[in-house]
Design an enzyme around this catalytic site. Structure first.
Site, PDB file in Angstrom:
ATOM      1  N   CYS A   5       0.831  -1.208   0.000  1.00 41.17           N
ATOM      2  CA  CYS A   5       0.000   0.000   0.000  1.00 41.17           C
ATOM      3  C   CYS A   5       0.870   1.265   0.000  1.00 41.17           C
ATOM      4  CB  CYS A   5      -0.913  -0.023   1.223  1.00 41.17           C
ATOM      5  SG  CYS A   5      -1.801   1.516   1.463  1.00 41.17           S
ATOM      6  N   ASP A  31      -1.340  16.260  -2.152  1.00 41.11           N
ATOM      7  CA  ASP A  31      -1.649  15.305  -3.210  1.00 41.11           C
ATOM      8  C   ASP A  31      -0.625  15.457  -4.336  1.00 41.11           C
ATOM      9  OD1 ASP A  31      -4.514  13.703  -4.131  1.00 41.11           O
ATOM     10  OD2 ASP A  31      -3.022  14.138  -5.668  1.00 41.11           O
ATOM     11  N   HIS A  47      -3.606   0.855   8.425  1.00 44.63           N
ATOM     12  CA  HIS A  47      -4.213   0.525   7.134  1.00 44.63           C
ATOM     13  C   HIS A  47      -5.688   0.165   7.289  1.00 44.63           C
ATOM     14  CE1 HIS A  47      -4.225  -0.733   2.940  1.00 44.63           C
ATOM     15  NE2 HIS A  47      -4.946  -1.779   3.331  1.00 44.63           N
ATOM     16  N   ASN A  88     -13.727   9.343  -1.271  1.00 42.28           N
ATOM     17  CA  ASN A  88     -14.205   8.461  -2.332  1.00 42.28           C
ATOM     18  C   ASN A  88     -14.192   7.034  -1.803  1.00 42.28           C
ATOM     19  OD1 ASN A  88     -14.462  10.507  -4.318  1.00 42.28           O
ATOM     20  ND2 ASN A  88     -12.245  10.459  -4.652  1.00 42.28           N
ATOM     21  N   GLY A  94     -14.868   6.361  -7.628  1.00 45.35           N
ATOM     22  CA  GLY A  94     -13.563   6.574  -8.256  1.00 45.35           C
ATOM     23  C   GLY A  94     -12.385   6.428  -7.310  1.00 45.35           C
ATOM     24  N   HIS A  99      -6.502   2.804   0.734  1.00 51.17           N
ATOM     25  CA  HIS A  99      -6.154   3.119   2.125  1.00 51.17           C
ATOM     26  C   HIS A  99      -6.965   4.381   2.374  1.00 51.17           C
ATOM     27  CE1 HIS A  99      -2.895   3.653   5.448  1.00 51.17           C
ATOM     28  NE2 HIS A  99      -3.790   4.623   5.617  1.00 51.17           N
ATOM     29  N   HIS A 101      -8.773   7.729   2.847  1.00 49.31           N
ATOM     30  CA  HIS A 101      -8.179   9.071   2.900  1.00 49.31           C
ATOM     31  C   HIS A 101      -9.258  10.114   2.670  1.00 49.31           C
ATOM     32  CE1 HIS A 101      -7.853   7.438  -1.197  1.00 49.31           C
ATOM     33  NE2 HIS A 101      -8.096   8.674  -1.620  1.00 49.31           N
ATOM     34  N   HIS A 103      -9.860  13.921   1.222  1.00 46.70           N
ATOM     35  CA  HIS A 103      -9.298  15.004   0.403  1.00 46.70           C
ATOM     36  C   HIS A 103      -9.756  16.348   0.980  1.00 46.70           C
ATOM     37  CE1 HIS A 103      -8.400  12.581  -3.364  1.00 46.70           C
ATOM     38  NE2 HIS A 103      -9.280  11.775  -2.797  1.00 46.70           N
TER      39      HIS A 103
HETATM   40  P1  5GP Z   1      -8.808   8.568  -4.662  1.00 46.47           P
HETATM   41  O1  5GP Z   1      -9.273   8.635  -6.084  1.00 46.47           O
HETATM   42  O2  5GP Z   1      -8.391   7.177  -4.261  1.00 46.47           O
HETATM   43  O3  5GP Z   1      -9.804   9.170  -3.708  1.00 46.47           O
HETATM   44  O4  5GP Z   1      -7.560   9.523  -4.593  1.00 46.47           O
HETATM   45  C1  5GP Z   1      -6.247   9.090  -4.522  1.00 46.47           C
HETATM   46  C2  5GP Z   1      -5.372  10.331  -4.535  1.00 46.47           C
HETATM   47  O5  5GP Z   1      -4.055   9.965  -4.168  1.00 46.47           O
HETATM   48  C3  5GP Z   1      -5.271  10.996  -5.923  1.00 46.47           C
HETATM   49  O6  5GP Z   1      -5.697  12.347  -5.827  1.00 46.47           O
HETATM   50  C4  5GP Z   1      -3.790  10.879  -6.277  1.00 46.47           C
HETATM   51  O7  5GP Z   1      -3.298  12.004  -6.973  1.00 46.47           O
HETATM   52  C5  5GP Z   1      -3.139  10.704  -4.910  1.00 46.47           C
HETATM   53  N1  5GP Z   1      -1.906   9.924  -4.924  1.00 46.47           N
HETATM   54  C6  5GP Z   1      -1.732   8.711  -5.507  1.00 46.47           C
HETATM   55  N2  5GP Z   1      -0.477   8.267  -5.303  1.00 46.47           N
HETATM   56  C7  5GP Z   1       0.144   9.221  -4.561  1.00 46.47           C
HETATM   57  C8  5GP Z   1       1.469   9.331  -4.028  1.00 46.47           C
HETATM   58  O8  5GP Z   1       2.331   8.477  -4.188  1.00 46.47           O
HETATM   59  N3  5GP Z   1       1.748  10.457  -3.315  1.00 46.47           N
HETATM   60  C9  5GP Z   1       0.819  11.438  -3.106  1.00 46.47           C
HETATM   61  N4  5GP Z   1       1.198  12.491  -2.401  1.00 46.47           N
HETATM   62  N5  5GP Z   1      -0.433  11.367  -3.587  1.00 46.47           N
HETATM   63  C10 5GP Z   1      -0.766  10.271  -4.309  1.00 46.47           C
HETATM   64 ZN    ZN Z   2      -2.290   1.266   3.690  1.00 46.45          ZN
END
Ligand code: 5GP
Ligand code: ZN
Length: 115
Positions: A5, A31, A47, A88, A94, A99, A101, A103
Site C-alpha cells: 500500500c 496530493d 491501514h 471516495n 472513483g 487506504h 483518505h 481530500h
Molecule cells: P482517490 O481517487 O483514491 O480518492 O484519490 C487518490 C489520490 O491519491 C489521488 O488524488 C492521487 O493524486 C493521490 N496519490 C496517488 N499516489 C500518490 C502518491 O504516491 N503520493 C501522493 N502524495 N499522492 C498520491
Molecule cells: Zn495502507
C-alpha cells in the site's frame, strides 16, 4: 502496515511526501496530482481500505482527521473562502488508493452536483 500500500509507505516515511500535519494516529500530505490550488490528503497511519471498513474504535481517529482538516484549511488560507472535503469509497466514487483518505480541496470554486 500493508506492504503493497502506497499510503502505508508514506505513513512509514518509506516514500517521500510533503507533510503538513502529523500526530500519532494520522498524517496529512500534499496530493501528488493536485486538482485545486490547495489539495491535501489526510490518512490514518493504520491501514484501513475504505470507509466501509471503519469501526466504532476508529471514531477518535476520524474526529482527529476532521480537526486537522480544519486546521490545515485555516493555515492554507481557504477557511473563509470555502473548501471541499471528499472521501471516495469504492468503484463508483472513483477510489484509486485503497487506504482510506480524506481530500481537502480549496483555492478555487467547485460545482455541485459533483461530476
Ligand atoms: P482517490 O481517487 O483514491 O480518492 O484519490 C487518490 C489520490 O491519491 C489521488 O488524488 C492521487 O493524486 C493521490 N496519490 C496517488 N499516489 C500518490 C502518491 O504516491 N503520493 C501522493 N502524495 N499522492 C498520491
Ligand atoms: Zn495502507
Amino acid at each position: 502496515m500493508n506492504t503493497d500500500c502506497i499510503f502505508c509507505k508514506i505513513a512509514k516515511k518509506k516514500i517521500d511526501a510533503q507533510v503538513v500535519y502529523e500526530d500519532e494516529d494520522i498524517l496529512a500530505f500534499k496530493d501528488i496530482k493536485p486538482q485545486a490550488p490547495v489539495h491535501y490528503l489526510f490518512i490514518p497511519k493504520k491501514h484501513i481500505e475504505t470507509l466501509n471498513d471503519i469501526r466504532r474504535e476508529d471514531a477518535d481517529m476520524l474526529a482527529k482527521i476532521l480537526l486537522a482538516v480544519r486546521e490545515v484549511a485555516d493555515k492554507e488560507g481557504v477557511a473563509q473562502g470555502g473548501y471541499r472535503v471528499v472521501i471516495n469509497c469504492n468503484r463508483d466514487a472513483g477510489q484509486e488508493v485503497f487506504h482510506v483518505h480524506v481530500h481537502l480541496l480549496g483555492g478555487r470554486g467547485f460545482s455541485w452536483p459533483p461530476g
